[in-house]
Design a protein around this motif. Structure first.
Motif, mmCIF file in Angstrom:
data_model
loop_
_atom_site.group_PDB
_atom_site.id
_atom_site.type_symbol
_atom_site.label_atom_id
_atom_site.label_comp_id
_atom_site.label_asym_id
_atom_site.label_seq_id
_atom_site.Cartn_x
_atom_site.Cartn_y
_atom_site.Cartn_z
ATOM 1 N N GLY A 1 0.815 -1.209 0.000
ATOM 2 C CA GLY A 1 0.000 0.000 0.000
ATOM 3 C C GLY A 1 0.845 1.254 0.000
ATOM 4 O O GLY A 1 1.932 1.271 0.580
ATOM 5 N N LEU B 1 -6.173 4.109 -10.449
ATOM 6 C CA LEU B 1 -6.673 3.734 -9.128
ATOM 7 C C LEU B 1 -8.198 3.661 -9.118
ATOM 8 O O LEU B 1 -8.778 2.745 -8.523
ATOM 9 C CB LEU B 1 -6.185 4.728 -8.064
ATOM 10 C CG LEU B 1 -4.693 4.684 -7.747
ATOM 11 C CD1 LEU B 1 -4.314 5.856 -6.847
ATOM 12 C CD2 LEU B 1 -4.299 3.357 -7.099
ATOM 13 N N SER C 1 -10.226 0.302 -8.334
ATOM 14 C CA SER C 1 -11.176 0.369 -7.237
ATOM 15 C C SER C 1 -12.570 -0.062 -7.702
ATOM 16 O O SER C 1 -13.257 -0.815 -7.010
ATOM 17 C CB SER C 1 -11.215 1.784 -6.680
ATOM 18 O OG SER C 1 -12.124 1.864 -5.617
ATOM 19 N N ILE D 1 -8.764 -2.955 -5.323
ATOM 20 C CA ILE D 1 -8.041 -2.151 -4.339
ATOM 21 C C ILE D 1 -9.039 -1.333 -3.543
ATOM 22 O O ILE D 1 -10.211 -1.222 -3.916
ATOM 23 C CB ILE D 1 -7.000 -1.210 -4.998
ATOM 24 C CG1 ILE D 1 -7.687 -0.163 -5.861
ATOM 25 C CG2 ILE D 1 -5.972 -1.998 -5.785
ATOM 26 C CD1 ILE D 1 -6.790 1.001 -6.259
ATOM 27 N N GLU D 2 -8.564 -0.760 -2.445
ATOM 28 C CA GLU D 2 -9.392 0.145 -1.663
ATOM 29 C C GLU D 2 -8.513 1.212 -1.023
ATOM 30 O O GLU D 2 -7.306 1.024 -0.898
ATOM 31 C CB GLU D 2 -10.173 -0.610 -0.594
ATOM 32 C CG GLU D 2 -9.306 -1.308 0.432
ATOM 33 C CD GLU D 2 -10.109 -2.185 1.375
ATOM 34 O OE1 GLU D 2 -11.324 -2.342 1.201
ATOM 35 O OE2 GLU D 2 -9.498 -2.724 2.314
ATOM 36 N N LYS D 3 -9.139 2.304 -0.655
ATOM 37 C CA LYS D 3 -8.410 3.391 -0.009
ATOM 38 C C LYS D 3 -8.586 3.268 1.493
ATOM 39 O O LYS D 3 -9.706 3.126 1.992
ATOM 40 C CB LYS D 3 -8.921 4.745 -0.494
ATOM 41 C CG LYS D 3 -8.096 5.901 -0.005
ATOM 42 C CD LYS D 3 -8.518 7.198 -0.637
ATOM 43 C CE LYS D 3 -7.608 8.324 -0.174
ATOM 44 N NZ LYS D 3 -8.035 9.613 -0.728
ATOM 45 N N TYR E 1 -3.585 3.618 -0.734
ATOM 46 C CA TYR E 1 -4.325 2.620 -1.495
ATOM 47 C C TYR E 1 -3.670 1.273 -1.243
ATOM 48 O O TYR E 1 -2.459 1.158 -1.243
ATOM 49 C CB TYR E 1 -4.297 2.956 -2.989
ATOM 50 C CG TYR E 1 -5.190 4.123 -3.328
ATOM 51 C CD1 TYR E 1 -6.504 3.934 -3.713
ATOM 52 C CD2 TYR E 1 -4.713 5.430 -3.220
ATOM 53 C CE1 TYR E 1 -7.334 5.004 -4.012
ATOM 54 C CE2 TYR E 1 -5.528 6.505 -3.506
ATOM 55 C CZ TYR E 1 -6.843 6.287 -3.907
ATOM 56 O OH TYR E 1 -7.654 7.349 -4.188
#
Length: 76
Positions: free
Chosen positions: A35, A56, A60, A65-67, A72
């Protein structure tokens, strides 16, 4: 001659949903770094921020992926 060192970290498989080279590069970088922020991605990959944000967003949307706060990360 410069000696290369490699960490023992293993990179997970690359999801087949990722078609673009930039998407693959960002995904693998997130995997290798556990990350990172948008700015750090820009420094590591020498890519423009607008391009990174687009990639991104795509990753997403695909649920890959995620924040988390400012970073990220790969989605588990």
């Amino acid at each position: 001659m410069m000696e290369q060192t490699h960490s023992d970290a293993k990179i997970s498989h690359l999801p087949t949903e990722i078609k673009s080279p930039q998407g693959k590069l960002v995904y693998l970088t997130l995997d290798a770094t556990d990350g990172t922020t948008v700015d750090e991605l820009g420094q590591i990959l020498a890519m423009k921020k607008i391009t990174i944000l687009s990639v991104l967003n795509s990753l997403s949307t695909e649920g890959l992926i995620e924040k988390q706060d400012t970073e990220y990360v790969l989605r588990n």
